[in-house]
Design a protein around this motif. Structure first.
Motif, PDB file in Angstrom:
ATOM      1  N   UNK A  81       0.865  -1.177   0.000  1.00 53.09           N
ATOM      2  CA  UNK A  81       0.000   0.000   0.000  1.00 53.09           C
ATOM      3  C   UNK A  81       0.906   1.233   0.000  1.00 53.09           C
ATOM      4  N   UNK A  82       0.634   2.205  -0.859  1.00 52.95           N
ATOM      5  CA  UNK A  82       1.532   3.357  -0.944  1.00 52.95           C
ATOM      6  C   UNK A  82       1.534   4.195   0.331  1.00 52.95           C
ATOM      7  N   UNK A  83       2.664   4.784   0.623  1.00 52.10           N
ATOM      8  CA  UNK A  83       2.764   5.727   1.737  1.00 52.10           C
ATOM      9  C   UNK A  83       2.539   7.134   1.219  1.00 52.10           C
ATOM     10  N   UNK A  84       2.036   7.979   2.086  1.00 46.75           N
ATOM     11  CA  UNK A  84       1.665   9.329   1.676  1.00 46.75           C
ATOM     12  C   UNK A  84       2.856  10.279   1.708  1.00 46.75           C
ATOM     13  N   UNK A  85       2.893  11.147   0.678  1.00 44.60           N
ATOM     14  CA  UNK A  85       3.808  12.277   0.664  1.00 44.60           C
ATOM     15  C   UNK A  85       3.007  13.540   0.956  1.00 44.60           C
ATOM     16  N   UNK A  86       3.656  14.651   1.283  1.00 43.72           N
ATOM     17  CA  UNK A  86       2.924  15.902   1.554  1.00 43.72           C
ATOM     18  C   UNK A  86       1.968  16.252   0.417  1.00 43.72           C
ATOM     19  N   UNK A  87       0.757  16.638   0.788  1.00 35.98           N
ATOM     20  CA  UNK A  87      -0.254  17.012  -0.199  1.00 35.98           C
ATOM     21  C   UNK A  87      -1.071  15.866  -0.736  1.00 35.98           C
ATOM     22  N   UNK A  88      -0.783  14.638  -0.278  1.00 36.57           N
ATOM     23  CA  UNK A  88      -1.488  13.483  -0.818  1.00 36.57           C
ATOM     24  C   UNK A  88      -2.590  12.980   0.112  1.00 36.57           C
ATOM     25  N   UNK A  89      -3.489  12.218  -0.502  1.00 37.53           N
ATOM     26  CA  UNK A  89      -4.616  11.602   0.192  1.00 37.53           C
ATOM     27  C   UNK A  89      -4.604  10.116  -0.146  1.00 37.53           C
ATOM     28  N   UNK A  90      -4.731   9.255   0.838  1.00 33.75           N
ATOM     29  CA  UNK A  90      -4.844   7.816   0.582  1.00 33.75           C
ATOM     30  C   UNK A  90      -6.309   7.479   0.379  1.00 33.75           C
ATOM     31  N   UNK A  91      -6.630   6.960  -0.793  1.00 28.95           N
ATOM     32  CA  UNK A  91      -8.009   6.640  -1.150  1.00 28.95           C
ATOM     33  C   UNK A  91      -8.179   5.130  -1.219  1.00 28.95           C
ATOM     34  N   UNK A  92      -9.165   4.626  -0.508  1.00 27.63           N
ATOM     35  CA  UNK A  92      -9.583   3.222  -0.651  1.00 27.63           C
ATOM     36  C   UNK A  92     -10.517   3.198  -1.856  1.00 27.63           C
ATOM     37  N   UNK A  93     -10.091   2.589  -2.941  1.00 32.02           N
ATOM     38  CA  UNK A  93     -10.799   2.714  -4.223  1.00 32.02           C
ATOM     39  C   UNK A  93     -12.014   1.795  -4.257  1.00 32.02           C
ATOM     40  N   UNK A  94     -13.160   2.380  -4.615  1.00 32.76           N
ATOM     41  CA  UNK A  94     -14.388   1.605  -4.772  1.00 32.76           C
ATOM     42  C   UNK A  94     -14.619   1.202  -6.218  1.00 32.76           C
ATOM     43  N   UNK A  95     -14.260   2.081  -7.150  1.00 33.12           N
ATOM     44  CA  UNK A  95     -14.509   1.809  -8.563  1.00 33.12           C
ATOM     45  C   UNK A  95     -13.485   2.542  -9.408  1.00 33.12           C
ATOM     46  N   UNK A  96     -13.142   1.929 -10.540  1.00 29.95           N
ATOM     47  CA  UNK A  96     -12.180   2.498 -11.481  1.00 29.95           C
ATOM     48  C   UNK A  96     -12.835   2.617 -12.847  1.00 29.95           C
ATOM     49  N   UNK A  97     -12.883   3.819 -13.394  1.00 29.27           N
ATOM     50  CA  UNK A  97     -13.452   4.016 -14.720  1.00 29.27           C
ATOM     51  C   UNK A  97     -12.517   3.502 -15.801  1.00 29.27           C
TER      52      UNK A  97
END
Length: 335
Positions: free
Chosen positions: A27-43
């Protein structure tokens, strides 16, 4: 504090021209300015299938790649100093899958907060994930390039397509008188979106310019098809004030027909902020405009109702590449 696991499932492209494979990665770690999103759907977008096939050098994919340009999901965690989003927020946006930025075919993504907006209340996760790329592309052309005004006559080429059906609705919301080309069997759909349908197979350019503009030409033309359709757009622009926009400017084109009308042209390259890192906050702002229109009942997304899991992503890409999709395809990732 995040409840995210240390590993997640992702669809990886190891080499161009090969199937995507599902594998566990960190799972990616966050850098400044980022948001960790648990993805529900991908277009799913045509560009995804082109990247997989190795036919989209302009997307600058770096292998191994996580594809998927659009997402909708729930904020899992935010980097220190990020104040626009909190854990639990439902968000969406065009966030990766090109230029070495990991995409949305994974259970989590670390996303630049500038690229995100709160999901429209009126749309579910699947609908929201279908919207970002096509809406941003349509908005940039009509609002930022052509600056459509109330009462103008706007022609959308490919009015039943992914970008086209959104462009029709944005132009309508801006107060324009909208026309859209399509095949005869798309007439009902185009009219249901509020546009006058033009059968491009039965009418020549000069015929519909005469019929709908008294020969003067359209104020704004949005070409979503490219090729000969872009050439036809040049011939359909209104003298002196007409503006042609295209999101598919491939090929060689003669500009003389446009110049002879004293009209202008501009292109749309929606990927630029993701590729360059410049002006990303504008994409978040456009997604907020999309949410506003959707929640006002002025935006409808044409969806292919067939459902695919992350493990079935290759099937979805094949359908798209073969032209078998009936509206926007979406991959269900989970919540």
């Amino acid at each position: 504090m995040s409840n995210a696991p240390s590993l997640m499932q992702a669809a990886l492209l190891p080499r161009f021209g090969t199937p995507l494979s599902i594998a566990p990665i960190e799972v990616p770690t966050l850098r400044p300015g980022q948001v960790l999103v648990r993805i529900a759907a991908s277009g799913v977008n045509p560009l995804d299938a082109k990247i997989q096939a190795g036919n989209a050098a302009h997307a600058q994919a770096r292998l191994p790649a996580i594809l998927g340009i659009d997402l909708a999901g729930v904020v899992e965690a935010v980097a220190p100093g990020e104040t626009r989003f909190v854990a639990g927020d439902e968000v969406y946006g065009m966030t990766g899958g090109i230029g070495g930025v990991p995409g949305s075919l994974a259970q989590f993504a670390a996303v630049d907060g500038d690229l995100l907006a709160h999901k429209p209340r009126s749309l579910d996760m699947r609908q929201a994930a279908a919207l970002p790329l096509v809406f941003i592309t349509a908005w940039e052309g009509l609002v930022e390039r052509a600056r459509v005004q109330p009462g103008q006559k706007v022609l959308v080429h490919g009015g039943a397509g992914g970008v086209g059906h959104i462009a029709v609705q944005i132009a309508r919301a801006l107060g324009a008188e909208v026309y859209a080309t399509g095949s005869a069997d798309q007439k009902g759909l185009i009219e249901s979106l509020g546009a006058t349908a033009i059968d491009y197979r039965s009418l020549q350019v000069e015929d519909y310019v005469q019929q709908y503009t008294d020969g003067k030409g359209f104020d704004v033309i949005y070409d979503t098809v490219g090729g000969a359709t872009l050439d036809a757009s040049f011939a359909a622009a209104r003298r002196y004030v007409g503006h042609v926009v295209s999101c598919l400017g491939w090929g060689a084109h003669k500009l003389a027909p446009l110049s002879f009308r004293g009209a202008t042209y501009s292109g749309v390259f929606t990927l630029l902020p993701l590729l360059t890192g410049e002006d990303r906050a504008r994409h978040g702002q456009i997604m907020r405009e999309a949410a506003r229109l959707a929640d006002a009942g002025k935006l409808r997304i044409l969806m292919d109702e067939r459902r695919f899991t992350l493990e079935q992503v290759n099937q979805a890409h094949a359908l798209l590449a073969e032209g078998q999709a009936r509206g926007k395809l979406v991959i269900d990732i989970g919540r």
